[in-house]
Design a protein around this motif. Structure first.
Motif, PDB file in Angstrom:
ATOM      1  N   LEU A 178      48.356  28.219  12.959  1.00  0.00           N
ATOM      2  CA  LEU A 178      48.707  27.371  14.086  1.00  0.00           C
ATOM      3  C   LEU A 178      47.510  26.700  14.743  1.00  0.00           C
ATOM      4  O   LEU A 178      47.653  25.687  15.422  1.00  0.00           O
ATOM      5  CB  LEU A 178      49.480  28.186  15.130  1.00  0.00           C
ATOM      6  CG  LEU A 178      50.872  28.651  14.675  1.00  0.00           C
ATOM      7  CD1 LEU A 178      51.516  29.517  15.750  1.00  0.00           C
ATOM      8  CD2 LEU A 178      51.771  27.457  14.363  1.00  0.00           C
ATOM      9  N   THR A 179      46.300  27.266  14.551  1.00  0.00           N
ATOM     10  CA  THR A 179      45.123  26.641  15.161  1.00  0.00           C
ATOM     11  C   THR A 179      44.886  25.243  14.589  1.00  0.00           C
ATOM     12  O   THR A 179      44.246  24.410  15.216  1.00  0.00           O
ATOM     13  CB  THR A 179      43.867  27.497  14.942  1.00  0.00           C
ATOM     14  OG1 THR A 179      43.666  27.665  13.533  1.00  0.00           O
ATOM     15  CG2 THR A 179      44.012  28.856  15.595  1.00  0.00           C
ATOM     16  N   ARG A 180      45.435  25.002  13.384  1.00  0.00           N
ATOM     17  CA  ARG A 180      45.247  23.691  12.764  1.00  0.00           C
ATOM     18  C   ARG A 180      45.912  22.593  13.589  1.00  0.00           C
ATOM     19  O   ARG A 180      45.417  21.471  13.641  1.00  0.00           O
ATOM     20  CB  ARG A 180      45.811  23.712  11.343  1.00  0.00           C
ATOM     21  CG  ARG A 180      45.727  22.363  10.645  1.00  0.00           C
ATOM     22  CD  ARG A 180      46.051  22.465   9.185  1.00  0.00           C
ATOM     23  NE  ARG A 180      44.959  23.094   8.462  1.00  0.00           N
ATOM     24  CZ  ARG A 180      45.091  23.659   7.275  1.00  0.00           C
ATOM     25  NH1 ARG A 180      46.258  23.707   6.693  1.00  0.00           N
ATOM     26  NH2 ARG A 180      44.046  24.177   6.666  1.00  0.00           N
ATOM     27  N   LEU A 181      47.029  22.894  14.239  1.00  0.00           N
ATOM     28  CA  LEU A 181      47.725  21.873  15.026  1.00  0.00           C
ATOM     29  C   LEU A 181      46.885  21.444  16.229  1.00  0.00           C
ATOM     30  O   LEU A 181      46.890  20.269  16.605  1.00  0.00           O
ATOM     31  CB  LEU A 181      49.088  22.391  15.478  1.00  0.00           C
ATOM     32  CG  LEU A 181      50.100  22.607  14.349  1.00  0.00           C
ATOM     33  CD1 LEU A 181      51.410  23.142  14.893  1.00  0.00           C
ATOM     34  CD2 LEU A 181      50.336  21.313  13.572  1.00  0.00           C
ATOM     35  N   GLU A 182      46.157  22.396  16.828  1.00  0.00           N
ATOM     36  CA  GLU A 182      45.267  22.035  17.935  1.00  0.00           C
ATOM     37  C   GLU A 182      44.143  21.141  17.422  1.00  0.00           C
ATOM     38  O   GLU A 182      43.784  20.142  18.043  1.00  0.00           O
ATOM     39  CB  GLU A 182      44.679  23.295  18.574  1.00  0.00           C
ATOM     40  CG  GLU A 182      43.781  22.997  19.766  1.00  0.00           C
ATOM     41  CD  GLU A 182      43.107  24.249  20.326  1.00  0.00           C
ATOM     42  OE1 GLU A 182      42.135  24.086  21.074  1.00  0.00           O
ATOM     43  OE2 GLU A 182      43.544  25.361  19.989  1.00  0.00           O
ATOM     44  N   PHE A 183      43.598  21.483  16.251  1.00  0.00           N
ATOM     45  CA  PHE A 183      42.550  20.666  15.644  1.00  0.00           C
ATOM     46  C   PHE A 183      43.096  19.279  15.315  1.00  0.00           C
ATOM     47  O   PHE A 183      42.411  18.265  15.493  1.00  0.00           O
ATOM     48  CB  PHE A 183      42.042  21.348  14.365  1.00  0.00           C
ATOM     49  CG  PHE A 183      41.150  20.474  13.526  1.00  0.00           C
ATOM     50  CD1 PHE A 183      39.830  20.253  13.897  1.00  0.00           C
ATOM     51  CD2 PHE A 183      41.630  19.843  12.389  1.00  0.00           C
ATOM     52  CE1 PHE A 183      39.002  19.430  13.141  1.00  0.00           C
ATOM     53  CE2 PHE A 183      40.817  19.022  11.627  1.00  0.00           C
ATOM     54  CZ  PHE A 183      39.499  18.819  12.005  1.00  0.00           C
TER      55      PHE A 183
END
Length: 204
Positions: A178-183
């Motif tokens: 899910l950290t990819r969506l913030e990136f």
């Protein structure tokens, strides 16, 4: 009477083809598949569109004038960068994440990469690409009219932004968390900032 009936058949064909493209951007719009979706004979379809290219060109040309539902660019209460990012997120949302994104890339690979594409397939791909550039360029022209766009051709800015979007779409198909969506959101904001005037230089 016959002309009016024929016009109805032509519209049915165009609606079916546009719906197929909406469901799958890599759809090749074969005469047989579109005729089946429209509920008409292949002979009727060829009467209006003798070649697959004519069908694709007519469908894509019709989509140039279609406004996206809930277009974020219309929300002038939001800052230009936020609106542009929201518009680009619309493009990403059409492909989805996870298995949906993998399915999109499998279809793209099968249609255009796995083996040399036919001339008709290349024609279809380039028509889709021009349509995507058109949508982004239309957003950018709106921002230029507001004095928010950085110097340069909107068409060049549009292709840069689509290159970023395509990169993010590739990442969506790869394993990640899910950290990819913030990136992803930060990447879009960085890309938007590259084609907009700095907020501090906006006219009061």
């Amino acid at each position: 009477m016959g002309g009016r009936m024929g016009h109805g058949t032509r519209d049915k064909i165009l609606i079916a083809a546009a719906t197929m493209l909406g469901e799958d951007p890599t759809a090749k719009l074969s005469v047989r598949a579109v005729a089946a979706r429209a509920g008409v004979s292949t002979g009727s379809l060829r009467h209006f569109f003798p070649t697959q290219r004519e069908l694709i060109d007519t469908v894509v040309a019709g989509m140039y004038t279609v406004d996206l539902p809930d277009d974020p660019m219309q929300d002038t209460a939001s800052p230009p960068a936020e609106r542009l990012v929201a518009c680009l997120q619309l493009l990403l949302a059409q492909v989805g994440t996870g298995e949906s994104a993998r399915g999109y890339w499998r279809a793209l690979h099968a249609a255009y990469v796995a083996s040399p594409p036919s001339d008709d397939a290349v024609h279809a791909f380039l028509a889709h690409e021009r349509l995507a550039v058109h949508y982004v360029e239309r957003w950018l022209v709106r921002l230029r009219d507001e004095g928010a766009l950085a110097p340069g051709e909107p068409g060049h800015h549009a292709r840069f932004l689509l290159t970023v979007v395509n990169g993010l779409l590739t990442e969506r198909a790869l394993p990640g968390d899910l950290t990819r969506l913030e990136f992803e959101a930060r990447t879009l904001m960085t890309a938007a900032s590259a084609v907009l005037r700095p907020a501090s230089s906006d006219r009061p």
